[in-house]
Design an enzyme around this catalytic site. Structure first.
Site, PDB file in Angstrom:
ATOM      1  N   VAL A   1      -6.436  10.202  -1.804  1.00  0.00           N
ATOM      2  CA  VAL A   1      -5.199  10.701  -0.660  1.00  0.00           C
ATOM      3  C   VAL A   1      -4.610  10.168  -2.656  1.00  0.00           C
ATOM      4  O   VAL A   1      -4.635  10.094  -3.319  1.00  0.00           O
ATOM      5  CB  VAL A   1      -5.214   9.893  -0.494  1.00  0.00           C
ATOM      6  CG1 VAL A   1      -5.415   9.982   1.497  1.00  0.00           C
ATOM      7  CG2 VAL A   1      -4.974   8.654  -0.171  1.00  0.00           C
ATOM      8  N   SER A   2      -3.178  10.769  -2.075  1.00  0.00           N
ATOM      9  CA  SER A   2      -1.987  10.487  -3.428  1.00  0.00           C
ATOM     10  C   SER A   2      -1.523   8.787  -3.554  1.00  0.00           C
ATOM     11  O   SER A   2      -1.166   8.858  -4.709  1.00  0.00           O
ATOM     12  CB  SER A   2      -0.886  11.494  -3.471  1.00  0.00           C
ATOM     13  OG  SER A   2      -1.604  12.683  -3.717  1.00  0.00           O
ATOM     14  N   SER A   3      -1.202   8.592  -1.995  1.00  0.00           N
ATOM     15  CA  SER A   3      -0.127   6.754  -2.159  1.00  0.00           C
ATOM     16  C   SER A   3      -1.156   6.183  -2.333  1.00  0.00           C
ATOM     17  O   SER A   3      -2.447   6.095  -0.748  1.00  0.00           O
ATOM     18  CB  SER A   3       0.270   7.273  -2.161  1.00  0.00           C
ATOM     19  OG  SER A   3       0.674   7.561  -0.538  1.00  0.00           O
TER      20      SER A   3
ATOM     21  N   GLN B   1      -0.898   6.728   2.152  1.00  0.00           N
ATOM     22  CA  GLN B   1      -1.832   7.590   3.034  1.00  0.00           C
ATOM     23  C   GLN B   1      -3.387   7.279   3.485  1.00  0.00           C
ATOM     24  O   GLN B   1      -3.855   6.096   2.954  1.00  0.00           O
ATOM     25  CB  GLN B   1      -1.942   8.595   1.815  1.00  0.00           C
ATOM     26  CG  GLN B   1      -0.694   9.500   1.620  1.00  0.00           C
ATOM     27  CD  GLN B   1      -0.958  10.678   0.787  1.00  0.00           C
ATOM     28  OE1 GLN B   1      -1.534  10.748  -0.427  1.00  0.00           O
ATOM     29  NE2 GLN B   1       0.215  11.477   0.735  1.00  0.00           N
TER      30      GLN B   1
END
Length: 185
Positions: A9-11, A14
């Site tokens: 996931v990007s962050s 998330q």
């Protein structure tokens, strides 16, 4: 022969729960980082871990890479090492066997992922510009104010690096603050 999962996931905020839910895995590697680069700690650890005959399970192509060249190179290298790659959302399995149709599908789906990322970044940039024009966007809040940096730099023998380390900021943040202070003087 291990079934290895890769989740990204990007962050940090998330949730990864929906990725590879219900897939039986022997080991899972999880990154909370942008897919724009392959310089991700758990991705690199997974690539070193897998051996011939293993299968890497990934929820979707864009979870592995957002750049078409990175995606093609990674899958090609894995296939050469006889490591299988399974993308569950797209229902694609890549093995060391030559399959031109799947290679075409990977290129097309990878291009779509790269395009989606470019469009998303463009929308973000447009939104920031509009917010700036309306005076609603001020940028990220500084971690340390210029006065604290000026005080730390006033200590005899202080260098940009020493001050940055002491305050927990980057050297460029210290340099930028000192330029702003000089411009206001």
């Amino acid at each position: 022969m291990a079934d290895v999962g890769y989740i990204r996931v990007s962050s940090v905020e998330q949730n990864t729960a929906r990725q590879l839910d219900g897939v039986a895995l022997d080991r899972t590697f999880e990154d909370k980082a942008s897919g724009a680069t392959t310089n991700r700690p758990k991705l690199q650890e997974m690539l070193e871990y897998v051996r011939e005959g293993d299968t890497i399970h990934v929820h979707s192509i864009d979870r592995l890479a957002r750049s078409l060249p990175d995606l093609l190179e990674m899958v090609s290298n894995l296939k050469a090492r006889k490591v299988n790659v399974q993308f569950h959302k797209e229902n694609l399995l890549f093995t060391s066997e030559v399959n031109h149709t799947q290679d075409l599908m990977l290129s097309m789906m990878g291009a779509v992922a790269q395009f989606e990322r470019a469009i998303s970044k463009e929308r973000q940039r447009e939104g920031i510009e509009k917010a700036k024009a309306a005076g609603a966007y001020k940028g990220r809040k500084k971690a340390v104010d210029n006065d604290s940096i000026r005080e730390a730099m006033a200590v005899e023998g202080a260098s940009f690096r020493k001050v940055a380390a002491a305050l927990g900021v980057s050297v460029s943040s210290v340099q930028r603050a000192m330029k702003e202070i000089a411009a206001c003087s």
